[in-house]
Design a protein around this motif. Structure first.
Motif, short mmCIF file in Angstrom:
data_model
loop_
_atom_site.label_atom_id
_atom_site.label_comp_id
_atom_site.label_asym_id
_atom_site.label_seq_id
_atom_site.Cartn_x
_atom_site.Cartn_y
_atom_site.Cartn_z
N MET A 1 71.87 66.49 106.79
CA MET A 1 70.54 66.82 106.32
C MET A 1 70.08 65.74 105.35
O MET A 1 70.88 65.18 104.61
CB MET A 1 70.55 68.19 105.64
CG MET A 1 70.93 69.32 106.58
SD MET A 1 70.69 70.93 105.84
CE MET A 1 68.93 71.02 105.83
N SER A 2 68.81 65.50 105.33
CA SER A 2 68.28 64.42 104.49
C SER A 2 68.46 64.69 103.00
O SER A 2 68.55 63.76 102.21
CB SER A 2 66.80 64.20 104.81
OG SER A 2 66.06 65.38 104.52
N GLU A 3 68.55 65.96 102.58
CA GLU A 3 68.71 66.28 101.16
C GLU A 3 70.16 66.15 100.69
O GLU A 3 70.43 66.18 99.50
CB GLU A 3 68.28 67.72 100.85
CG GLU A 3 66.93 68.12 101.32
CD GLU A 3 66.94 68.66 102.74
OE1 GLU A 3 67.84 69.43 103.11
OE2 GLU A 3 66.04 68.30 103.50
N CYS A 4 71.08 66.05 101.61
CA CYS A 4 72.50 66.02 101.25
C CYS A 4 72.86 64.69 100.59
O CYS A 4 72.31 63.65 100.91
CB CYS A 4 73.37 66.22 102.47
SG CYS A 4 73.29 67.89 103.12
N ILE A 5 73.81 64.77 99.69
CA ILE A 5 74.33 63.58 99.01
C ILE A 5 75.59 63.15 99.73
O ILE A 5 76.46 63.97 100.03
CB ILE A 5 74.65 63.91 97.53
CG1 ILE A 5 73.39 64.26 96.78
CG2 ILE A 5 75.39 62.77 96.87
CD1 ILE A 5 73.64 64.77 95.37
N THR A 6 75.70 61.88 99.99
CA THR A 6 76.94 61.35 100.53
C THR A 6 77.85 61.05 99.36
O THR A 6 77.53 60.23 98.50
CB THR A 6 76.67 60.06 101.34
OG1 THR A 6 75.78 60.38 102.41
CG2 THR A 6 77.96 59.50 101.91
N LEU A 7 78.97 61.76 99.30
CA LEU A 7 79.89 61.55 98.18
C LEU A 7 80.66 60.26 98.39
O LEU A 7 81.35 60.10 99.38
CB LEU A 7 80.85 62.73 98.05
CG LEU A 7 80.24 64.03 97.59
CD1 LEU A 7 81.27 65.14 97.58
CD2 LEU A 7 79.61 63.89 96.22
N CYS A 22 86.41 72.67 93.89
CA CYS A 22 86.04 71.69 94.91
C CYS A 22 87.20 70.74 95.18
O CYS A 22 87.80 70.19 94.25
CB CYS A 22 84.82 70.91 94.43
SG CYS A 22 84.41 69.48 95.46
N TYR A 24 87.26 67.74 96.37
CA TYR A 24 87.00 66.39 95.87
C TYR A 24 87.30 66.30 94.37
O TYR A 24 87.91 65.35 93.90
CB TYR A 24 85.55 65.97 96.12
CG TYR A 24 85.20 65.80 97.56
CD1 TYR A 24 85.70 64.72 98.29
CD2 TYR A 24 84.36 66.70 98.21
CE1 TYR A 24 85.37 64.54 99.63
CE2 TYR A 24 84.03 66.53 99.54
CZ TYR A 24 84.53 65.45 100.25
OH TYR A 24 84.21 65.28 101.56
#
Length: 93
Positions: A1-7, A22, A24
């Motif tokens: 999704m465009s709102e998601c952050i790539t960690l 979490c 991570y």
């Protein structure tokens, strides 16, 4: 999704908003995943069994009205009924 952050590693170093359970965050902070974590157990049911999930603690946002009326503190805390994560990773992993 465009709102998601790539960690990425750089984001993970600074991320203070990840919940304590979490994967991570746990690995970043030198802890192994608890036995109930789905990445260890292979099933999401273990999360529900120990009370670490949001099951039965959420409402449908379409029914919520003003979301500000439903803010909670518990996402920032270790799940109340879940066993603690106390086993740091060994230095040779």
């Amino acid at each position: 999704m465009s709102e998601c952050i790539t960690l990425t590693l750089s984001i993970l170093r600074e991320a203070d908003w990840l919940p304590p359970s979490c994967a991570y965050r746990l690995l970043r902070d030198g802890f192994d995943l608890p036995d109930w974590h789905p990445l260890r157990s292979g099933t999401h049911e273990t999360v529900h069994k120990v009370g670490a999930s949001v099951r039965d603690r959420c409402i449908n946002e379409r029914d919520a009205g003003m979301l500000e009326d439903h803010e909670v503190d518990w996402p920032g805390e270790w799940p109340e009924h879940a066993p603690p994560c106390t086993a740091p990773l060994s230095s040779d992993t």
